[in-house]
Motif scaffolding. Sequence first.
Motif, PDB file in Angstrom:
ATOM      1  N   ALA A   7      24.684 -30.782  -4.218  1.00 36.06           N
ATOM      2  CA  ALA A   7      23.780 -31.038  -4.704  1.00 36.06           C
ATOM      3  C   ALA A   7      23.271 -30.038  -5.642  1.00 36.06           C
ATOM      4  O   ALA A   7      22.823 -28.803  -5.241  1.00 36.06           O
ATOM      5  CB  ALA A   7      22.427 -31.464  -4.352  1.00 36.06           C
ATOM      6  N   LEU A   8      23.757 -30.148  -7.324  1.00 38.62           N
ATOM      7  CA  LEU A   8      23.888 -28.874  -8.079  1.00 38.62           C
ATOM      8  C   LEU A   8      22.724 -28.746  -8.332  1.00 38.62           C
ATOM      9  O   LEU A   8      22.486 -29.697  -9.918  1.00 38.62           O
ATOM     10  CB  LEU A   8      25.366 -28.596  -8.860  1.00 38.62           C
ATOM     11  N   ALA A   9      21.769 -27.567  -7.974  1.00 36.37           N
ATOM     12  CA  ALA A   9      20.654 -27.525  -8.650  1.00 36.37           C
ATOM     13  C   ALA A   9      20.948 -26.145  -9.669  1.00 36.37           C
ATOM     14  O   ALA A   9      20.297 -26.247 -10.459  1.00 36.37           O
ATOM     15  CB  ALA A   9      19.588 -26.461  -8.473  1.00 36.37           C
ATOM     16  N   ASN A  10      21.891 -25.264  -8.824  1.00 34.59           N
ATOM     17  CA  ASN A  10      22.103 -24.009  -9.920  1.00 34.59           C
ATOM     18  C   ASN A  10      23.266 -23.962 -10.940  1.00 34.59           C
ATOM     19  O   ASN A  10      24.178 -24.030 -11.422  1.00 34.59           O
ATOM     20  CB  ASN A  10      22.866 -22.509  -8.903  1.00 34.59           C
ATOM     21  N   LYS A  11      22.469 -24.005 -12.199  1.00 33.34           N
ATOM     22  CA  LYS A  11      23.731 -24.763 -13.617  1.00 33.34           C
ATOM     23  C   LYS A  11      24.317 -23.222 -13.692  1.00 33.34           C
ATOM     24  O   LYS A  11      25.569 -23.339 -14.078  1.00 33.34           O
ATOM     25  CB  LYS A  11      22.542 -24.506 -14.166  1.00 33.34           C
ATOM     26  N   GLU A  12      24.117 -21.788 -13.176  1.00 36.38           N
ATOM     27  CA  GLU A  12      24.693 -20.366 -13.431  1.00 36.38           C
ATOM     28  C   GLU A  12      26.069 -20.781 -12.709  1.00 36.38           C
ATOM     29  O   GLU A  12      27.105 -20.164 -13.073  1.00 36.38           O
ATOM     30  CB  GLU A  12      23.959 -19.870 -12.606  1.00 36.38           C
ATOM     31  N   THR A  13      26.113 -21.689 -12.004  1.00 43.97           N
ATOM     32  CA  THR A  13      27.352 -22.252 -11.193  1.00 43.97           C
ATOM     33  C   THR A  13      28.693 -22.685 -12.432  1.00 43.97           C
ATOM     34  O   THR A  13      29.584 -21.520 -12.450  1.00 43.97           O
ATOM     35  CB  THR A  13      27.327 -22.630 -10.173  1.00 43.97           C
ATOM     36  N   LEU A  14      28.053 -23.509 -12.786  1.00 42.89           N
ATOM     37  CA  LEU A  14      29.681 -24.091 -13.686  1.00 42.89           C
ATOM     38  C   LEU A  14      29.126 -23.254 -15.172  1.00 42.89           C
ATOM     39  O   LEU A  14      30.112 -23.992 -15.253  1.00 42.89           O
ATOM     40  CB  LEU A  14      28.228 -24.981 -13.870  1.00 42.89           C
ATOM     41  N   VAL A  15      28.238 -23.147 -15.373  1.00 38.50           N
ATOM     42  CA  VAL A  15      27.890 -21.918 -17.075  1.00 38.50           C
ATOM     43  C   VAL A  15      28.841 -20.838 -16.697  1.00 38.50           C
ATOM     44  O   VAL A  15      30.009 -20.817 -17.932  1.00 38.50           O
ATOM     45  CB  VAL A  15      26.478 -21.701 -17.395  1.00 38.50           C
ATOM     46  N   THR A  16      28.756 -20.446 -15.537  1.00 38.86           N
ATOM     47  CA  THR A  16      29.916 -18.808 -15.620  1.00 38.86           C
ATOM     48  C   THR A  16      31.649 -19.374 -15.186  1.00 38.86           C
ATOM     49  O   THR A  16      32.370 -19.337 -15.255  1.00 38.86           O
ATOM     50  CB  THR A  16      29.711 -18.146 -14.497  1.00 38.86           C
TER      51      THR A  16
END
Length: 380
Positions: free
Chosen positions: A117-126
């Motif tokens: 359940a992805l809240a941490n957008k930085e994971t996909l951004v980086t």
Amino acid sequence: MRNVIILGSTGSIGRQALSVCRHLGLRVAAIAAGSNIELMERQIREFSPGVAAVADEKKAAELKARVADTGTKVLSGSDGVCEAAVCKQGDIALSAIVGVAGLRPTAEAIRTGKDIALANKETLVTAGHIIMPMAKEYGVDILPVDSEHSAIFQSMAGNGDNRLKSIILTASGGPFFGFDREQLKNVTAAQALKHPSWSMGAKITVDSATMMNKGLEIIEAAHLFGISVDDIRVVIHRESILHSAVEYEDGSVIGQMGVPDMRTAIQYAFTYPKRYPSEVERLELAKIGRMTFYSPDDEAFEAMSICRAAFKSGGAAPAILNGANEAAVALFLNGRIGFSDITDAVKSAVDNIRGKRADTIEDILAADEAARSFVTELYR
Ligand code: NAD
Ligand code: MG
């Protein structure tokens, strides 16, 4: 019902997720957070997770002593956080640590077959170009928690393999909607921290004020939904009721609405594809009265164009952008740089840092480090 792992349990998203767990009676297998052990102790006593990880080693030792009478095992450091992320009893991990610190635990959870359940957008951004294929390889679902992406995801349900023509990404516009470049120069951290419609952690609240948040969300959506950044259109919607929409080739636009409350998106990610009664206030359209829409001001708020360009450059550019932003936001919150310096620093980092690899998670973290050092040097 799935057993959940809550990464970032003391944060804005983490606390709302635990409220959803309480409401639905979900079992919490593990929690992890940075340093707020007073709150973690209360969470341990209420939810009895098997594992609790604290990134700060000293605080972890303190927590261990405080909860010695419980059955919860306390782990420490970033390795401890990763261990919590892969905890055997968990089926789905909520990735809600703030910043790139969430990347490694999220990747570890994927490698052990947990849905995210992805809240941490930085994971996909980086690292979206690494994470999305990894999720496919391990057969895990990435269920968006970011409200816009949850809305897009929900709007696509049941539409088969019909191609999207575009994504309509809504933005509240933040506290400085309507400001020009000159006015933006003198705004303070206290002003930036006053978001008109959402109550969130400090970093994402500043990102919303610079519109960097929307830029990061453009990149996040491009990875999640496999769509070109040119087909993602941002529209300012002050009331934050329409959480985003998709446009099909026949011109039909389908969106998702609701009151601005993150528990709706968190709960849907936890129970997907089922829906359950919610504790969130119901939407009363007549009470809202009207919904307004405006084009974003790309000149005053350059962050979105910088993000689109970084995504197109590919490689380490988005990781550099993100790392520079995290460093600059921290400097701004400490009163060391001005508001407009944030976007300038990000632009400068992306323009000047070259030759960084982006093939592995370690590469991404190295690019992130380089960007942070660059920004620190810039304002030394
Ligand atoms: P927050 O600052 O309120 O909470 C961050 C959490 O991460 C805390 O529990 C903190 O202890 C933990 N943390 C920080 N560094 C850590 C580390 N090194 N190791 C382990 N834990 C660490 O942030 P938030 O507003 O809850 O946002 C969390 C994430 O969700 C961000 O990526 C944000 O962009 C995203 N998000 C938040 C919202 C929202 O409404 N708050 C909406 C959409 C997306
Ligand atoms: Mg969002």
